[in-house]
Design a protein around this motif. Structure first.
Motif: not given
Lengths: 369, 322
Positions: A144-146, A148-149, A151-153, A156, A158, A178, A245-246
């Motif tokens: 799930i942390v990947y 989040i990564l 999602l942002v990188v 979006r 950034f 990744l 899902l993220m």
């Protein structure tokens, strides 16, 4: 023998024997419990997939199999629908296959490259140790942390709209790449470590450069191991749900993606969606999706396990040697490969020794130190 | 060697091109291009870690600024309700949920995994081992969504059937999540521990047998202590996997952040919260949306710490037999 000496030489013998037998039974039961769970799991999913009408009696195996085949082909060929009679996984299956392809194209070259650098090029020292520790830790980061990564990188970028991938398939593919990268790197390193150093030394002694040694000798003989690890990594990628899902695997899309820039969904994501729907019939659809997913995964794992057996390794090496003869990495390279790799991996009929006219390598310049 | 007499080291003319396979311009170029290229590949793995820390750190700081709460309020708050007025962002319910799942699943997985590791390394005949090991590996390869589905389909209904008239079982409950996550991490414990136990040298076992020990005594008093560091490391890795597990707990345990002791009620883990916020309608940049990064940071920190500790145990407490 008297009782006293028995107690002296075999203290509490009966008790110890009973304990041993009991413990062995306990260990066996624990091991079998895993297998039992596997069977129960598959059985429960299968029963649920067959729960939709028509319901032939349970002993009519042929009937059941025909129903299962019809059900699976129906859900594999129809897309999402609010009606459980029509709902299927076509969009998810095609999305997952796209993801698999892209992850393979991204993660394998990068992962094998990183593994090669760490094993063959990196000077032993602090930098190498740091990268190594970092990879070991990355392998333990929750998926799930990947997500989040990614999602942002990726999704979006950034906040830079021009670069943002949004809900495109690219975002999911890059995130999953990744995620599996550490697994590919570790598998590559293990395979490279298993290549005997004598192979490298022999090639170097004949005047091959460092990269020639790796390309023509080390990589071909490490390839079965790398393939095994890579297949396992890809099967991890295809089963992942949370990171997708993220990064925008959509809840319900009706058309399968036709390219990496389309909106997408994936098979496990659709299974999740169907499983959470309130109507009971969707549970059966989800069970069918799980059967398809497990079918893909188990066949991938079976290939990986086969590649690890001696027979499988021989078959893989033979295939690789064949590829080499067909000019796998260029015709010139084929010449320097003929000697060592095929002699060590598989003594093929076309293998000739290194050129008998030995020139002096040094006056060609650029021989490696 | 059939070396012709003309090719002496100081021959004036260069040898014919075809005798030397290794030098075209393309190939010399490869010598210089490849090392930096694969160095970049290795660098990508480092950049991933940097990216995770940077992204989580940045967005967590933004969360604290937008939500207007302090670190203490976040880490010590016992209520989590972003919809309340004023919204409450205490992470304790999520930590509790995660702890319940990790603890409950390790109660199942650690003993069973360790016992199967002992069986595979000490007792199993070769043929049986050759069948059981791949079967356990297949179990490890099953996606977590399947385990989550199984909790809904099988575990919770069975729990209801067994307990229901006497004790109320919620549809989403922590116990079924513990069971499926426990089953999920068994192969991890067993395969890692088995590697360590198999690596214990034969001489130790034979010495113990020579002194009259039974097989049970050899397994539990000689082999197990010798491989203890590896077994502990595998325990920690498995627990950290349970902490980071998402889909199974999301489907089985639900999304109700509360601190309850009863395992038959719903709890929410950190991972489930992250997915739940993402699926919800929270606007990007709002405090509720940003809170997922703060929770992600906590999750990352916890699992990273466990992985590092397990690495240290493996490295420093290993028994060397040379």
């Amino acid at each position: 023998m008297s009782r006293a000496s028995d107690a002296l030489y075999r203290p509490r013998r009966g008790l110890r024997r009973a304990l041993g037998a009991g413990f062995a039974g306990l260990c066996l039961a624990a091991t079998l419990s895993g297998v039992v769970v596997l069977v129960v799991l598959l059985g429960a999913v299968l029963v649920k997939a067959l729960a939709l009408p028509p319901n032939p009696p349970w002993f009519a195996v042929g009937e059941q199999l025909r129903e299962l085949a019809a059900f699976l082909s129906r859900i594999a060929s129809s897309t999402n629908s609010p009606n459980p009679e029509l709902a299927g996984f076509k969009a998810g299956i095609i999305g997952s296959l796209w993801l698999l392809l892209l992850v393979a194209l991204i993660a394998i070259p990068v992962g094998v490259g990183a593994g090669l650098y760490l094993e063959e090029y990196a000077p032993a020292g602090r930098l190498r140790r740091a990268i190594q520790t970092n990879i070991a830790n990355l392998a333990g980061v929750p998926s799930i942390v990947y997500g989040i990564l990614g999602l942002v990188v990726f999704s979006r970028a950034f906040g830079f709209q021009a670069l943002a991938l949004g809900k495109m398939l690219w975002a999911g593919a890059l995130t999953l790449s990744l995620l599996v990268l550490p697994i590919v790197v570790i598998a590559t390193q293990e395979a490279l470590r298993a290549v005997p150093p004598s192979l490298r030394q022999a090639a170097l002694a004949l005047g091959a450069t460092r990269w020639q040694v790796i390309r023509d000798h080390v990589l071909p003989s490490a390839l079965p191991g790398i393939l095994t690890g890579t297949i396992l990594a890809l099967s991890r990628a295809i089963g992942e749900t949370a990171p997708l899902l993220m990064v925008g695997a959509a809840n319900s899309i009706l058309f399968p993606p036709s390219g990496p820039s389309d909106y997408y969904t994936a098979l496990p994501v659709e299974i999740y969606n169907f499983a959470t729907l309130p109507r009971e019939e969707f549970r059966s659809v989800a069970a069918g999706g799980i059967l398809i997913l497990l079918g893909i995964l188990l066949s991938m794992n079976a290939v990986a396990i086969f590649l690890r057996t001696p027979t499988g390794q021989r078959a893989a090496s033979r295939a690789i040697a064949q590829l080499g003869r067909l000019g796998w990495s260029g015709r010139r390279a084929g010449r320097s490969r003929t000697g060592l790799a095929s002699a060590v991996v598989v003594p093929g009929p076309g293998a000739s020794g290194p050129d008998s006219e030995v020139a002096q390598p040094t006056d060609q310049g650029g021989a490696e130190s | 060697m059939t070396q012709s007499p003309q090719t002496t080291p100081i021959s004036p003319e260069p040898p014919p091109r075809r005798s030397w396979a290794g030098r075209s311009r393309l190939q010399s170029a490869q010598e210089f291009v490849v090392p930096p290229l694969i160095f970049v590949c290795a660098l990508i793995t480092v950049l991933t870690t940097v990216g995770i820390v940077f992204v989580l750190g940045l967005e967590t700081v933004r969360f604290f600024r937008v939500a207007g709460i302090g670190l203490f309020e976040f880490l010590g708050g016992a209520t989590l309700n972003p919809k309340a007025d004023p919204p409450r962002y205490g992470i304790l319910p999520l930590l509790w949920g995660t702890f319940v799942i990790a603890f409950g699943s390790s109660l199942i997985a650690l003993p069973i995994g360790l016992l199967s590791a002992i069986f595979l390394s000490e007792y199993a005949p070769r043929g049986l081992r050759a069948v059981l090991k791949p079967a356990l590996e297949l179990l490890a390869g099953i996606p977590t969504i399947v385990y989550g589905y199984l909790a809904l389909l099988l575990v919770t209904p069975v729990l209801k059937a067994v307990l229901e008239p006497a004790i109320r079982v919620e549809f989403y409950n922590a116990l079924s999540a513990c069971i499926v996550v426990g089953v999920m991490i068994i192969p991890m414990v067993s395969s890692l521990s088995e590697d360590v136990l198999s690596a214990v040298p034969r001489g130790l076992r034979e010495a113990a047998y020579g002194l009259g020990a039974t097989k049970f005594e050899v397994a539990t008093r000689v082999v197990l202590p010798a491989g203890l560091s590896g077994v502990l490391a595998s325990f920690l890795l498995a627990i950290s996997r349970a902490v980071g597990e998402t889909m199974a707990v999301l489907l089985a345990a639900g999304v109700k952040p509360q601190i309850v002791l009863n395992p038959l009620r719903s709890v929410e883990t950190m991972t489930a919260y992250i997915v739940n916020v993402m699926k919800g309608e929270a606007a990007v940049g709002s405090a509720e949306h940003l809170s997922l990064y703060a929770v992600g940071m906590a999750l990352f920190a916890i699992t990273l710490a466990m992985n590092i500790v397990s690495g240290i145990i493996l490295k420093h407490f290993r028994e060397e037999y040379e």
